[in-house]
Design an enzyme around this catalytic site. Structure first.
Site, PDB file in Angstrom:
ATOM      1  N   ALA A  65     -27.522  68.796 -23.045  1.00 48.52           N
ATOM      2  CA  ALA A  65     -27.722  67.682 -23.976  1.00 48.52           C
ATOM      3  C   ALA A  65     -27.278  66.408 -23.266  1.00 48.52           C
ATOM      4  O   ALA A  65     -26.477  66.453 -22.328  1.00 48.52           O
ATOM      5  CB  ALA A  65     -26.891  67.915 -25.230  1.00 48.52           C
ATOM      6  N   GLY A 109     -26.974  72.730 -23.042  1.00 48.68           N
ATOM      7  CA  GLY A 109     -28.180  72.802 -23.869  1.00 48.68           C
ATOM      8  C   GLY A 109     -29.408  73.233 -23.081  1.00 48.68           C
ATOM      9  O   GLY A 109     -30.363  73.762 -23.666  1.00 48.68           O
ATOM     10  N   GLU A 112     -29.219  76.870 -23.163  1.00 44.52           N
ATOM     11  CA  GLU A 112     -29.482  77.289 -24.554  1.00 44.52           C
ATOM     12  C   GLU A 112     -30.966  77.163 -24.902  1.00 44.52           C
ATOM     13  O   GLU A 112     -31.530  78.018 -25.589  1.00 44.52           O
ATOM     14  CB  GLU A 112     -28.625  76.455 -25.504  1.00 44.52           C
ATOM     15  N   GLU A 132     -19.804  73.164 -21.369  1.00 48.06           N
ATOM     16  CA  GLU A 132     -19.349  72.261 -22.435  1.00 48.06           C
ATOM     17  C   GLU A 132     -17.825  72.181 -22.540  1.00 48.06           C
ATOM     18  O   GLU A 132     -17.281  71.157 -22.933  1.00 48.06           O
ATOM     19  CB  GLU A 132     -19.924  72.710 -23.795  1.00 48.06           C
TER      20      GLU A 132
HETATM   21  N1  CAA Z   1     -26.323  64.068 -19.803  1.00 45.28           N
HETATM   22  C1  CAA Z   1     -26.560  62.826 -19.365  1.00 45.28           C
HETATM   23  N2  CAA Z   1     -26.770  62.527 -18.051  1.00 45.28           N
HETATM   24  C2  CAA Z   1     -26.695  63.544 -17.167  1.00 45.28           C
HETATM   25  C3  CAA Z   1     -26.452  64.864 -17.559  1.00 45.28           C
HETATM   26  C4  CAA Z   1     -26.261  65.121 -18.952  1.00 45.28           C
HETATM   27  N3  CAA Z   1     -26.054  66.356 -19.424  1.00 45.28           N
HETATM   28  N4  CAA Z   1     -26.421  65.646 -16.453  1.00 45.28           N
HETATM   29  C5  CAA Z   1     -26.671  64.831 -15.415  1.00 45.28           C
HETATM   30  N5  CAA Z   1     -26.850  63.548 -15.847  1.00 45.28           N
HETATM   31  C6  CAA Z   1     -27.130  62.360 -15.042  1.00 45.28           C
HETATM   32  C7  CAA Z   1     -25.891  61.911 -14.266  1.00 45.28           C
HETATM   33  O1  CAA Z   1     -25.049  61.127 -15.088  1.00 45.28           O
HETATM   34  C8  CAA Z   1     -26.540  61.119 -13.156  1.00 45.28           C
HETATM   35  O2  CAA Z   1     -26.927  59.854 -13.660  1.00 45.28           O
HETATM   36  P1  CAA Z   1     -26.574  58.494 -12.806  1.00 45.28           P
HETATM   37  O3  CAA Z   1     -27.341  58.656 -11.528  1.00 45.28           O
HETATM   38  O4  CAA Z   1     -27.100  57.422 -13.684  1.00 45.28           O
HETATM   39  O5  CAA Z   1     -25.099  58.495 -12.595  1.00 45.28           O
HETATM   40  C9  CAA Z   1     -27.813  61.906 -12.863  1.00 45.28           C
HETATM   41  O6  CAA Z   1     -28.063  62.682 -14.033  1.00 45.28           O
HETATM   42  C10 CAA Z   1     -27.683  62.852 -11.687  1.00 45.28           C
HETATM   43  O7  CAA Z   1     -26.549  63.671 -11.929  1.00 45.28           O
HETATM   44  P2  CAA Z   1     -25.370  63.870 -10.848  1.00 45.28           P
HETATM   45  O8  CAA Z   1     -25.231  62.661  -9.996  1.00 45.28           O
HETATM   46  O9  CAA Z   1     -24.162  64.320 -11.593  1.00 45.28           O
HETATM   47  O10 CAA Z   1     -26.007  65.048  -9.979  1.00 45.28           O
HETATM   48  P3  CAA Z   1     -25.224  66.146  -9.133  1.00 45.28           P
HETATM   49  O11 CAA Z   1     -26.271  66.870  -8.346  1.00 45.28           O
HETATM   50  O12 CAA Z   1     -24.073  65.549  -8.409  1.00 45.28           O
HETATM   51  O13 CAA Z   1     -24.596  67.157 -10.236  1.00 45.28           O
HETATM   52  C11 CAA Z   1     -24.689  68.535 -12.234  1.00 45.28           C
HETATM   53  C12 CAA Z   1     -25.453  67.945 -11.016  1.00 45.28           C
HETATM   54  C13 CAA Z   1     -23.672  69.554 -11.710  1.00 45.28           C
HETATM   55  C14 CAA Z   1     -25.717  69.232 -13.095  1.00 45.28           C
HETATM   56  C15 CAA Z   1     -23.963  67.406 -12.986  1.00 45.28           C
HETATM   57  O14 CAA Z   1     -24.884  66.360 -13.240  1.00 45.28           O
HETATM   58  C16 CAA Z   1     -23.381  67.830 -14.294  1.00 45.28           C
HETATM   59  O15 CAA Z   1     -22.335  68.461 -14.324  1.00 45.28           O
HETATM   60  N6  CAA Z   1     -24.040  67.487 -15.428  1.00 45.28           N
HETATM   61  C17 CAA Z   1     -23.535  67.735 -16.755  1.00 45.28           C
HETATM   62  C18 CAA Z   1     -23.693  69.198 -17.140  1.00 45.28           C
HETATM   63  C19 CAA Z   1     -23.108  69.434 -18.515  1.00 45.28           C
HETATM   64  O16 CAA Z   1     -21.944  69.243 -18.755  1.00 45.28           O
HETATM   65  N7  CAA Z   1     -23.960  69.895 -19.453  1.00 45.28           N
HETATM   66  C20 CAA Z   1     -23.561  70.165 -20.819  1.00 45.28           C
HETATM   67  C21 CAA Z   1     -23.887  68.998 -21.693  1.00 45.28           C
HETATM   68  S1  CAA Z   1     -23.247  69.181 -23.348  1.00 45.28           S
HETATM   69  C22 CAA Z   1     -24.358  70.159 -24.165  1.00 45.28           C
HETATM   70  O17 CAA Z   1     -25.356  70.572 -23.614  1.00 45.28           O
HETATM   71  C23 CAA Z   1     -24.035  70.457 -25.620  1.00 45.28           C
HETATM   72  C24 CAA Z   1     -24.862  71.507 -26.248  1.00 45.28           C
HETATM   73  O18 CAA Z   1     -24.524  72.663 -26.187  1.00 45.28           O
HETATM   74  C25 CAA Z   1     -26.049  71.178 -27.006  1.00 45.28           C
END
Ligand code: CAA
Length: 258
Positions: A65, A109, A112, A132
């Site tokens: 998400a 998400g 999921e 998460e």
């Molecule tokens: N939401 C918003 N933006 C996100 C995102 C997310 N879930 N995941 C990645 N992005 C964005 C980053 O902020 C970044 O944007 P900027 O360039 O503007 O800074 C861009 O995508 C590229 O990401 P990274 O620079 O972080 O890329 P990376 O290769 O270094 O890392 C990753 C990749 C490990 C997937 C890392 O991006 C990450 O950990 N993302 C978040 C994963 C996460 O926590 N997901 C769970 C979300 S909560 C949820 O999903 C709730 C639910 O159950 C419904």
């Protein structure tokens, strides 16, 4: 319909939806989920389409998400907006088979959403996780429930409580995905699988997927009873007569979806 965050095309009888928000690793914001729901409903209503593939980019199916979009939301706002329920669960209402073709990250998400599809085909670079807990929340689109049912309690606990990712090999071993294919072949293989499903009798395919999905939600006794009702009802279709006659006559069946 003009979409901004997904690409939609048909390949033969397979509808292909590509999540297309590469700058955010396909983070599942409200607009993307609304567009995905519209596209899914569109393919479900299209008689020329027999199966649907949802995929992302080679780097990310979806990284979860959209954290930036939801970070300042309040409890009343998410509650009364029915966040998740309103936009995310359309995929569960689709009658045609929905295949998640996952390359790269399927996190939070994203994992999921893949699990809400009927099955997951994984590229060899796929990575699954429920991170998460690192954000001070828990999975909110069925992760704690569907993971347990597909990979069991211990592995689900480890993934959800530590945020550890699983690679494709581990995901296949744990029965999260049906098969692993080389990343370069992912879409071709997913469409091939969809084509096979689309070539069969649509009522039996729809009922088969419905019966399997009911196994998630009910007792064995009720599930078997449900399956039996669907099985018997298929004797009312022309395709059942055609399929069985073709077998007896040693020819290929010609299904008409009636
Ligand atoms: N939401 C918003 N933006 C996100 C995102 C997310 N879930 N995941 C990645 N992005 C964005 C980053 O902020 C970044 O944007 P900027 O360039 O503007 O800074 C861009 O995508 C590229 O990401 P990274 O620079 O972080 O890329 P990376 O290769 O270094 O890392 C990753 C990749 C490990 C997937 C890392 O991006 C990450 O950990 N993302 C978040 C994963 C996460 O926590 N997901 C769970 C979300 S909560 C949820 O999903 C709730 C639910 O159950 C419904």
């Amino acid at each position: 319909m003009a979409y901004e965050m997904i690409l939609v095309e048909t390949q033969g009888r397979v509808g292909v939806i590509t999540l297309n928000r590469p700058q955010a690793l396909n983070a599942l914001c409200d607009q993307l989920m609304t567009e995905l729901g519209d596209a899914l409903r569109g393919f479900d209503a299209d008689p020329t389409v027999g199966a649907i593939v949802i995929t992302g980019s080679p780097k990310a199916f979806a990284a979860g998400a959209d954290i930036k979009e939801m970070k300042d939301r309040t409890y009343p706002a998410v509650h009364f907006d029915d966040f998740i329920g309103k936009r995310w669960e359309t995929v569960l209402t689709i009658q045609k088979p929905v295949i998640a073709a996952v390359a790269g990250f399927a996190l939070g998400g994203g994992c999921e959403l893949a699990m809400m599809c009927d099955l997951i085909l994984a590229a060899d670079n796929a990575k699954f996780g429920q991170p998460e807990i690192n954000l001070g929340i828990i999975p909110g689109a069925g992760g704690t429930q569907r993971l347990v049912r597909s990979i069991g309690k211990s592995k689900a606990m480890e993934m959800v409580l530590t945020g550890r990712m699983m690679d494709a090999v581990e995901a296949e071993r744990a029965n999260l995905v049906c098969r692993i294919v080389p990343a370069a072949d992912l879409i071709v293989e997913a469409v091939k699988m969809g084509e096979k499903m689309a070539s069969l009798s649509a009522p039996s395919v729809a009922m088969a997927k419905e019966a399997i999905n009911v196994a998630y939600e009910t007792t064995l006794r009720e599930g078997v009873r449900f399956e039996r009702r669907l099985f018997l009802s298929l004797f009312s279709t022309e395709d059942q007569k055609e399929g069985m006659s073709a077998f007896a006559e040693k020819r290929k069946p010609s299904f008409t979806n009636r």
